[in-house]
Write an enzyme that holds these catalytic residues in place. Structure first.
Site, PDB file in Angstrom:
ATOM      1  N   HIS A  16       0.869  -1.183   0.000  1.00 46.95           N
ATOM      2  CA  HIS A  16       0.000   0.000   0.000  1.00 46.95           C
ATOM      3  C   HIS A  16       0.902   1.227   0.000  1.00 46.95           C
ATOM      4  O   HIS A  16       1.679   1.410   0.939  1.00 46.95           O
ATOM      5  CB  HIS A  16      -0.876   0.034   1.255  1.00 46.95           C
ATOM      6  CG  HIS A  16      -1.705  -1.209   1.416  1.00 46.95           C
ATOM      7  ND1 HIS A  16      -3.010  -1.293   0.988  1.00 46.95           N
ATOM      8  CD2 HIS A  16      -1.402  -2.427   1.934  1.00 46.95           C
ATOM      9  CE1 HIS A  16      -3.475  -2.503   1.251  1.00 46.95           C
ATOM     10  NE2 HIS A  16      -2.527  -3.213   1.823  1.00 46.95           N
ATOM     11  N   LYS A 100      -8.486  -7.123  -6.953  1.00 47.09           N
ATOM     12  CA  LYS A 100      -8.389  -7.395  -5.510  1.00 47.09           C
ATOM     13  C   LYS A 100      -9.772  -7.519  -4.905  1.00 47.09           C
ATOM     14  O   LYS A 100     -10.604  -6.616  -5.042  1.00 47.09           O
ATOM     15  CB  LYS A 100      -7.623  -6.259  -4.830  1.00 47.09           C
ATOM     16  CG  LYS A 100      -7.485  -6.377  -3.319  1.00 47.09           C
ATOM     17  CD  LYS A 100      -6.526  -7.486  -2.912  1.00 47.09           C
ATOM     18  CE  LYS A 100      -6.554  -7.720  -1.405  1.00 47.09           C
ATOM     19  NZ  LYS A 100      -5.619  -6.894  -0.678  1.00 47.09           N
ATOM     20  N   HIS A 137      -8.245 -10.761  -0.048  1.00 57.76           N
ATOM     21  CA  HIS A 137      -8.129 -10.554   1.403  1.00 57.76           C
ATOM     22  C   HIS A 137      -9.007 -11.622   2.042  1.00 57.76           C
ATOM     23  O   HIS A 137     -10.224 -11.531   2.010  1.00 57.76           O
ATOM     24  CB  HIS A 137      -8.586  -9.147   1.813  1.00 57.76           C
ATOM     25  CG  HIS A 137      -8.386  -8.895   3.277  1.00 57.76           C
ATOM     26  ND1 HIS A 137      -7.429  -8.040   3.778  1.00 57.76           N
ATOM     27  CD2 HIS A 137      -9.003  -9.422   4.367  1.00 57.76           C
ATOM     28  CE1 HIS A 137      -7.466  -8.050   5.099  1.00 57.76           C
ATOM     29  NE2 HIS A 137      -8.410  -8.870   5.486  1.00 57.76           N
ATOM     30  N   HIS A 175      -1.338 -12.162   2.245  1.00 57.01           N
ATOM     31  CA  HIS A 175      -0.889 -12.088   3.644  1.00 57.01           C
ATOM     32  C   HIS A 175      -1.480 -13.195   4.503  1.00 57.01           C
ATOM     33  O   HIS A 175      -2.249 -12.933   5.421  1.00 57.01           O
ATOM     34  CB  HIS A 175      -1.155 -10.708   4.250  1.00 57.01           C
ATOM     35  CG  HIS A 175      -2.476 -10.062   3.885  1.00 57.01           C
ATOM     36  ND1 HIS A 175      -3.678 -10.677   4.039  1.00 57.01           N
ATOM     37  CD2 HIS A 175      -2.752  -8.838   3.388  1.00 57.01           C
ATOM     38  CE1 HIS A 175      -4.650  -9.861   3.659  1.00 57.01           C
ATOM     39  NE2 HIS A 175      -4.104  -8.744   3.241  1.00 57.01           N
TER      40      HIS A 175
HETATM   41  C1  NCD Z   1      -4.106  -2.490   5.056  1.00 54.54           C
HETATM   42  C2  NCD Z   1      -4.217  -0.966   4.874  1.00 54.54           C
HETATM   43  O1  NCD Z   1      -4.008  -0.239   5.845  1.00 54.54           O
HETATM   44  O2  NCD Z   1      -4.485  -0.531   3.756  1.00 54.54           O
HETATM   45  N1  NCD Z   1      -4.044  -2.793   6.453  1.00 54.54           N
HETATM   46  C3  NCD Z   1      -3.560  -3.909   7.027  1.00 54.54           C
HETATM   47  O3  NCD Z   1      -3.672  -4.054   8.245  1.00 54.54           O
HETATM   48  N2  NCD Z   1      -2.969  -4.854   6.330  1.00 54.54           N
HETATM   49  C4  NCD Z   1      -5.237  -3.187   4.362  1.00 54.54           C
HETATM   50  C5  NCD Z   1      -5.056  -4.677   4.223  1.00 54.54           C
HETATM   51  O4  NCD Z   1      -4.226  -5.141   3.459  1.00 54.54           O
HETATM   52  O5  NCD Z   1      -5.781  -5.413   4.914  1.00 54.54           O
HETATM   53 ZN    ZN Z   2      -2.713  -5.149   2.333  1.00 49.89          ZN
END
Ligand code: NCD
Ligand code: ZN
Length: 345
Positions: A16, A100, A137, A175
Protein backbone atom coordinates in the site's frame (compact mmCIF):
# COMPACT_ATOMS: atom_id res chain seq x y z
CA UNK A 1 29.76 -16.76 8.82
CA UNK A 2 28.79 -15.06 5.56
CA UNK A 3 29.20 -11.30 5.69
CA UNK A 4 27.45 -10.54 2.42
CA UNK A 5 24.39 -11.92 0.76
CA UNK A 6 23.83 -11.12 -2.91
CA UNK A 7 20.28 -11.62 -4.17
CA UNK A 8 18.55 -11.00 -7.45
CA UNK A 9 16.61 -7.76 -6.93
CA UNK A 10 13.39 -8.66 -5.09
CA UNK A 11 9.80 -7.66 -5.89
CA UNK A 12 7.03 -6.83 -3.43
CA UNK A 13 3.80 -8.56 -4.45
CA UNK A 14 1.54 -6.67 -2.02
CA UNK A 15 2.05 -3.07 -0.92
CA UNK A 16 0.00 0.00 0.00
CA UNK A 17 1.64 3.27 -1.06
CA UNK A 18 -1.39 5.53 -0.42
CA UNK A 19 -1.78 8.85 -2.26
CA UNK A 20 -0.90 12.56 -1.94
CA UNK A 21 1.76 13.63 0.56
CA UNK A 22 1.95 10.18 2.13
CA UNK A 23 2.63 8.61 -1.27
CA UNK A 24 5.56 10.94 -1.85
CA UNK A 25 7.06 9.93 1.49
CA UNK A 26 6.60 6.17 1.25
CA UNK A 27 7.26 5.31 -2.42
CA UNK A 28 11.03 5.98 -2.14
CA UNK A 29 11.32 3.33 0.61
CA UNK A 30 9.79 0.65 -1.61
CA UNK A 31 11.68 1.85 -4.71
CA UNK A 32 14.97 1.54 -2.81
CA UNK A 33 14.30 -2.10 -1.99
CA UNK A 34 12.24 -3.54 -4.81
CA UNK A 35 12.33 -3.62 -8.60
CA UNK A 36 8.58 -4.07 -8.96
CA UNK A 37 5.61 -3.97 -6.66
CA UNK A 38 1.96 -4.91 -6.87
CA UNK A 39 0.10 -1.82 -5.68
CA UNK A 40 -3.08 -2.29 -3.65
CA UNK A 41 -6.11 -0.28 -4.80
CA UNK A 42 -7.74 0.60 -1.45
CA UNK A 43 -7.59 4.37 -1.80
CA UNK A 44 -10.57 6.55 -0.98
CA UNK A 45 -12.33 6.42 -3.38
CA UNK A 46 -10.99 3.02 -4.44
CA UNK A 47 -9.17 2.35 -7.70
CA UNK A 48 -11.88 0.51 -9.61
CA UNK A 49 -11.22 1.28 -13.29
CA UNK A 50 -8.28 0.99 -15.69
CA UNK A 51 -8.19 4.77 -16.12
CA UNK A 52 -7.93 5.28 -12.37
CA UNK A 53 -5.26 2.59 -12.06
CA UNK A 54 -3.13 4.08 -14.82
CA UNK A 55 -3.47 7.62 -13.43
CA UNK A 56 -2.50 6.32 -9.98
CA UNK A 57 0.49 4.55 -11.54
CA UNK A 58 1.68 7.88 -12.97
CA UNK A 59 1.45 9.52 -9.52
CA UNK A 60 3.53 6.68 -8.07
CA UNK A 61 6.15 6.97 -10.82
CA UNK A 62 6.38 10.71 -10.20
CA UNK A 63 7.35 9.95 -6.57
CA UNK A 64 10.24 7.63 -7.51
CA UNK A 65 13.55 9.37 -6.77
CA UNK A 66 15.58 10.13 -9.88
CA UNK A 67 18.21 7.52 -10.59
CA UNK A 68 16.05 4.72 -9.19
CA UNK A 69 13.93 2.45 -11.30
CA UNK A 70 10.71 1.04 -9.92
CA UNK A 71 7.88 -0.58 -11.80
CA UNK A 72 4.48 -0.27 -10.07
CA UNK A 73 2.07 -2.95 -11.25
CA UNK A 74 -1.56 -2.26 -10.61
CA UNK A 75 -4.67 -3.95 -9.24
CA UNK A 76 -8.35 -3.10 -9.62
CA UNK A 77 -10.59 -2.95 -6.55
CA UNK A 78 -13.62 -5.23 -6.96
CA UNK A 79 -17.02 -3.98 -5.83
CA UNK A 80 -20.57 -5.29 -6.16
CA UNK A 81 -20.77 -3.20 -9.34
CA UNK A 82 -17.53 -4.09 -11.13
CA UNK A 83 -18.15 -4.29 -14.86
CA UNK A 84 -16.57 -7.39 -16.48
CA UNK A 85 -15.67 -5.07 -19.36
CA UNK A 86 -13.23 -3.28 -17.07
CA UNK A 87 -11.52 -6.62 -16.49
CA UNK A 88 -11.30 -7.23 -20.23
CA UNK A 89 -9.77 -3.77 -20.66
CA UNK A 90 -7.33 -4.37 -17.80
CA UNK A 91 -6.12 -7.57 -19.41
CA UNK A 92 -4.97 -5.57 -22.43
CA UNK A 93 -2.65 -3.45 -20.30
CA UNK A 94 0.60 -5.02 -19.15
CA UNK A 95 0.76 -2.68 -16.13
CA UNK A 96 -2.42 -4.12 -14.62
CA UNK A 97 -1.99 -7.64 -13.29
CA UNK A 98 -4.77 -8.42 -10.90
CA UNK A 99 -8.10 -7.63 -9.29
CA UNK A 100 -8.39 -7.40 -5.51
CA UNK A 101 -11.26 -8.87 -3.55
CA UNK A 102 -11.93 -7.14 -0.24
CA UNK A 103 -14.91 -8.57 1.59
CA UNK A 104 -16.83 -5.41 2.61
CA UNK A 105 -15.76 -4.31 6.08
CA UNK A 106 -12.75 -6.66 6.35
CA UNK A 107 -10.00 -4.05 6.62
CA UNK A 108 -8.83 -0.47 5.97
CA UNK A 109 -10.93 1.22 3.25
CA UNK A 110 -12.90 -1.90 2.41
CA UNK A 111 -16.33 -0.28 2.79
CA UNK A 112 -16.80 -0.36 -0.99
CA UNK A 113 -15.80 -4.03 -1.15
CA UNK A 114 -17.85 -7.03 -2.12
CA UNK A 115 -20.90 -7.84 0.02
CA UNK A 116 -21.94 -11.12 -1.63
CA UNK A 117 -19.41 -13.23 -3.46
CA UNK A 118 -22.05 -14.86 -5.71
CA UNK A 119 -22.61 -11.48 -7.37
CA UNK A 120 -19.05 -11.60 -8.60
CA UNK A 121 -19.41 -14.67 -10.83
CA UNK A 122 -19.39 -12.80 -14.18
CA UNK A 123 -16.28 -10.89 -13.08
CA UNK A 124 -14.51 -14.05 -11.89
CA UNK A 125 -15.40 -15.72 -15.18
CA UNK A 126 -13.76 -12.87 -17.06
CA UNK A 127 -10.67 -12.90 -14.83
CA UNK A 128 -10.32 -16.62 -15.46
CA UNK A 129 -10.84 -16.24 -19.20
CA UNK A 130 -8.37 -13.34 -19.49
CA UNK A 131 -5.71 -14.90 -17.25
CA UNK A 132 -5.70 -12.06 -14.73
CA UNK A 133 -4.98 -12.91 -11.10
CA UNK A 134 -7.54 -12.66 -8.30
CA UNK A 135 -5.87 -11.31 -5.14
CA UNK A 136 -7.91 -12.08 -2.05
CA UNK A 137 -8.13 -10.55 1.40
CA UNK A 138 -9.11 -13.83 3.02
CA UNK A 139 -11.21 -13.00 6.05
CA UNK A 140 -14.94 -13.28 6.69
CA UNK A 141 -16.49 -10.27 8.35
CA UNK A 142 -19.39 -11.88 10.24
CA UNK A 143 -19.59 -10.42 13.74
CA UNK A 144 -20.20 -13.89 15.20
CA UNK A 145 -16.88 -15.27 13.92
CA UNK A 146 -13.98 -14.77 16.31
CA UNK A 147 -11.41 -12.34 14.88
CA UNK A 148 -8.65 -14.94 15.15
CA UNK A 149 -10.69 -17.50 13.17
CA UNK A 150 -11.68 -15.29 10.26
CA UNK A 151 -9.07 -16.57 7.82
CA UNK A 152 -9.78 -20.25 8.46
CA UNK A 153 -13.53 -19.68 8.16
CA UNK A 154 -13.05 -17.69 4.94
CA UNK A 155 -11.13 -20.58 3.42
CA UNK A 156 -13.89 -23.07 4.28
CA UNK A 157 -16.90 -20.96 3.40
CA UNK A 158 -15.71 -18.77 0.53
CA UNK A 159 -12.35 -19.68 -0.95
CA UNK A 160 -12.54 -23.45 -1.26
CA UNK A 161 -15.92 -23.31 -3.08
CA UNK A 162 -14.68 -20.42 -5.26
CA UNK A 163 -11.61 -22.34 -6.35
CA UNK A 164 -13.80 -25.34 -7.18
CA UNK A 165 -16.16 -23.19 -9.26
CA UNK A 166 -13.29 -21.50 -11.16
CA UNK A 167 -10.64 -24.22 -11.51
CA UNK A 168 -8.59 -22.27 -14.09
CA UNK A 169 -8.52 -18.99 -12.11
CA UNK A 170 -5.17 -17.84 -10.69
CA UNK A 171 -5.63 -16.82 -7.05
CA UNK A 172 -3.29 -15.30 -4.49
CA UNK A 173 -4.43 -15.63 -0.90
CA UNK A 174 -2.83 -12.45 0.39
CA UNK A 175 -0.89 -12.09 3.64
CA UNK A 176 -1.66 -15.55 5.01
CA UNK A 177 -1.50 -15.80 8.78
CA UNK A 178 -2.51 -19.34 9.73
CA UNK A 179 -1.56 -22.99 9.45
CA UNK A 180 -4.93 -23.50 7.71
CA UNK A 181 -3.92 -20.91 5.10
CA UNK A 182 -0.59 -22.63 4.49
CA UNK A 183 -2.21 -26.05 4.15
CA UNK A 184 -4.94 -24.83 1.82
CA UNK A 185 -2.47 -23.19 -0.54
CA UNK A 186 0.02 -26.04 -0.39
CA UNK A 187 -2.63 -28.66 -1.17
CA UNK A 188 -4.39 -26.69 -3.94
CA UNK A 189 -3.50 -26.68 -7.64
CA UNK A 190 -0.49 -24.79 -8.96
CA UNK A 191 -2.76 -21.82 -9.73
CA UNK A 192 -3.20 -21.00 -6.04
CA UNK A 193 -0.41 -19.11 -4.25
CA UNK A 194 0.07 -16.92 -1.17
CA UNK A 195 2.03 -13.91 -0.03
CA UNK A 196 3.58 -13.74 3.44
CA UNK A 197 4.45 -10.53 5.33
CA UNK A 198 7.52 -9.92 7.49
CA UNK A 199 5.43 -9.30 10.61
CA UNK A 200 3.68 -12.65 10.37
CA UNK A 201 7.07 -14.41 10.03
CA UNK A 202 8.70 -12.53 12.91
CA UNK A 203 6.00 -12.07 15.54
CA UNK A 204 3.12 -13.87 17.14
CA UNK A 205 0.14 -12.21 18.79
CA UNK A 206 2.05 -11.63 22.04
CA UNK A 207 3.77 -8.74 20.21
CA UNK A 208 0.47 -6.85 20.35
CA UNK A 209 0.35 -6.91 24.13
CA UNK A 210 4.00 -6.88 25.27
CA UNK A 211 3.97 -4.73 28.42
CA UNK A 212 0.97 -2.78 27.10
CA UNK A 213 -1.02 -2.27 23.94
CA UNK A 214 1.29 -2.01 20.89
CA UNK A 215 -0.64 -0.45 18.02
CA UNK A 216 2.26 -0.54 15.59
CA UNK A 217 2.08 -4.34 15.55
CA UNK A 218 -1.62 -4.26 14.71
CA UNK A 219 -2.50 -5.22 11.16
CA UNK A 220 -5.17 -7.26 9.44
CA UNK A 221 -5.29 -10.18 9.32
CA UNK A 222 -4.14 -9.84 12.93
CA UNK A 223 -1.03 -11.64 14.24
CA UNK A 224 -1.85 -15.18 15.36
CA UNK A 225 -0.44 -17.64 17.90
CA UNK A 226 3.07 -19.10 17.71
CA UNK A 227 2.03 -22.38 16.06
CA UNK A 228 0.74 -20.40 13.07
CA UNK A 229 3.92 -18.32 12.86
CA UNK A 230 5.89 -21.59 12.78
CA UNK A 231 3.74 -22.89 9.91
CA UNK A 232 4.27 -19.66 7.94
CA UNK A 233 8.02 -19.75 8.51
CA UNK A 234 8.17 -23.36 7.36
CA UNK A 235 6.20 -22.50 4.22
CA UNK A 236 8.26 -19.41 3.39
CA UNK A 237 11.56 -21.24 3.81
CA UNK A 238 10.47 -24.53 2.21
CA UNK A 239 11.39 -23.63 -1.37
CA UNK A 240 7.76 -24.20 -2.40
CA UNK A 241 7.17 -21.58 -5.14
CA UNK A 242 3.54 -21.09 -4.07
CA UNK A 243 4.74 -18.91 -1.18
CA UNK A 244 6.37 -15.58 -1.98
CA UNK A 245 7.13 -12.11 -0.68
CA UNK A 246 4.39 -9.53 -0.19
CA UNK A 247 5.11 -7.05 2.58
CA UNK A 248 1.61 -5.60 3.01
CA UNK A 249 3.48 -2.46 4.06
CA UNK A 250 0.53 -0.26 5.07
CA UNK A 251 1.56 3.13 6.48
CA UNK A 252 -0.76 5.21 8.64
CA UNK A 253 0.17 8.47 10.36
CA UNK A 254 1.25 7.99 13.96
CA UNK A 255 -1.86 9.69 15.35
CA UNK A 256 -4.08 7.37 13.32
CA UNK A 257 -2.37 4.30 14.81
CA UNK A 258 -2.09 5.60 18.40
CA UNK A 259 -5.75 6.33 18.79
CA UNK A 260 -8.85 5.07 20.62
CA UNK A 261 -9.71 3.30 17.36
CA UNK A 262 -6.32 2.75 15.74
CA UNK A 263 -5.92 1.87 12.06
CA UNK A 264 -4.71 -1.59 10.99
CA UNK A 265 -1.43 -1.76 9.10
CA UNK A 266 2.32 -2.15 9.69
CA UNK A 267 4.73 0.12 7.81
CA UNK A 268 7.46 -2.34 6.86
CA UNK A 269 8.82 -0.77 3.66
CA UNK A 270 11.86 0.98 5.24
CA UNK A 271 13.48 -2.31 6.32
CA UNK A 272 11.44 -4.91 4.45
CA UNK A 273 14.18 -7.09 2.99
CA UNK A 274 16.24 -6.88 6.18
CA UNK A 275 13.23 -8.06 8.21
CA UNK A 276 12.74 -11.06 5.94
CA UNK A 277 16.48 -11.82 6.14
CA UNK A 278 16.19 -11.78 9.94
CA UNK A 279 13.33 -14.30 9.84
CA UNK A 280 15.05 -16.58 7.30
CA UNK A 281 18.34 -16.51 9.19
CA UNK A 282 16.65 -17.48 12.48
CA UNK A 283 15.10 -20.41 10.61
CA UNK A 284 18.56 -21.39 9.26
CA UNK A 285 17.30 -20.87 5.72
CA UNK A 286 19.02 -17.81 4.27
CA UNK A 287 19.71 -19.89 1.16
CA UNK A 288 15.93 -19.92 0.47
CA UNK A 289 15.53 -16.14 0.58
CA UNK A 290 16.31 -15.54 -3.11
CA UNK A 291 13.56 -17.87 -4.31
CA UNK A 292 10.97 -16.41 -1.94
CA UNK A 293 11.91 -12.75 -2.42
CA UNK A 294 13.04 -12.60 -6.02
CA UNK A 295 11.86 -15.54 -8.11
CA UNK A 296 8.58 -17.23 -7.19
CA UNK A 297 6.36 -14.15 -7.36
CA UNK A 298 7.59 -13.17 -10.82
CA UNK A 299 7.17 -16.77 -11.99
CA UNK A 300 3.59 -16.90 -10.67
CA UNK A 301 2.64 -13.63 -12.38
CA UNK A 302 4.30 -14.81 -15.60
CA UNK A 303 6.94 -12.08 -15.65
CA UNK A 304 10.67 -12.30 -16.30
CA UNK A 305 12.88 -12.61 -13.24
CA UNK A 306 14.95 -9.53 -12.39
CA UNK A 307 18.55 -9.66 -13.51
CA UNK A 308 20.05 -6.85 -11.36
CA UNK A 309 21.19 -7.76 -7.86
CA UNK A 310 21.07 -6.25 -4.38
CA UNK A 311 23.50 -6.85 -1.54
CA UNK A 312 22.71 -7.41 2.10
CA UNK A 313 25.65 -6.76 4.40
CA UNK A 314 25.98 -8.30 7.85
CA UNK A 315 25.93 -5.14 9.91
CA UNK A 316 23.90 -4.63 13.09
CA UNK A 317 21.74 -1.52 12.95
CA UNK A 318 18.74 -0.12 14.70
CA UNK A 319 15.49 0.51 12.87
CA UNK A 320 14.62 4.20 13.43
CA UNK A 321 12.04 4.91 16.16
CA UNK A 322 10.25 7.43 13.95
CA UNK A 323 10.34 8.69 10.38
CA UNK A 324 9.23 12.16 9.28
CA UNK A 325 6.30 12.57 6.93
CA UNK A 326 5.35 16.11 5.95
CA UNK A 327 5.08 17.45 9.48
CA UNK A 328 3.60 14.13 10.67
CA UNK A 329 5.36 11.00 11.88
CA UNK A 330 5.42 7.40 10.68
CA UNK A 331 6.49 4.54 12.96
CA UNK A 332 8.18 1.76 11.00
CA UNK A 333 7.66 -1.91 11.79
CA UNK A 334 10.28 -3.09 14.33
CA UNK A 335 11.01 0.52 15.37
CA UNK A 336 13.98 0.57 17.74
CA UNK A 337 14.79 -3.12 17.17
CA UNK A 338 18.28 -4.21 16.14
CA UNK A 339 18.59 -6.12 12.86
CA UNK A 340 21.57 -8.15 11.63
CA UNK A 341 21.48 -7.36 7.90
CA UNK A 342 21.50 -4.05 6.12
CA UNK A 343 20.68 -3.39 2.50
CA UNK A 344 23.63 -1.70 0.78
CA UNK A 345 22.74 1.42 -1.21
C1 NCD B 1 -4.11 -2.49 5.06
C2 NCD B 1 -4.22 -0.97 4.87
O1 NCD B 1 -4.01 -0.24 5.85
O2 NCD B 1 -4.49 -0.53 3.76
N1 NCD B 1 -4.04 -2.79 6.45
C3 NCD B 1 -3.56 -3.91 7.03
O3 NCD B 1 -3.67 -4.05 8.24
N2 NCD B 1 -2.97 -4.85 6.33
C4 NCD B 1 -5.24 -3.19 4.36
C5 NCD B 1 -5.06 -4.68 4.22
O4 NCD B 1 -4.23 -5.14 3.46
O5 NCD B 1 -5.78 -5.41 4.91
ZN1 ZN C 1 -2.71 -5.15 2.33
Amino acid sequence: MATELILPQPDDWHVHVRDGALLNTVVPYSARQFARALIMPNLQPPVTTCEQALAYRQRILAAVPSGQSFNPLMTLYLTDHTDPLDITRAALNECILAAKLYPAGATTHSEAGVTAIERLDPVLDTLQEQGLVLCVHGEVTDADVDLFDREAVFIDRILAPLVRRFPALKVVLEHITTREGVEFVRDSSGLIAATITPQHLLYNRNALFRGGLRPHYYCLPVLKRETHRQALLEAATSGNPKFFLGTDSAPHRRQDKESACGCAGCFSAPAALELYAEAFEHAGALDQLAGFASHYGADFYGLARNTATVTLVRDRWQVPETLPCNGDTLIPLAAGETLSWRLRD
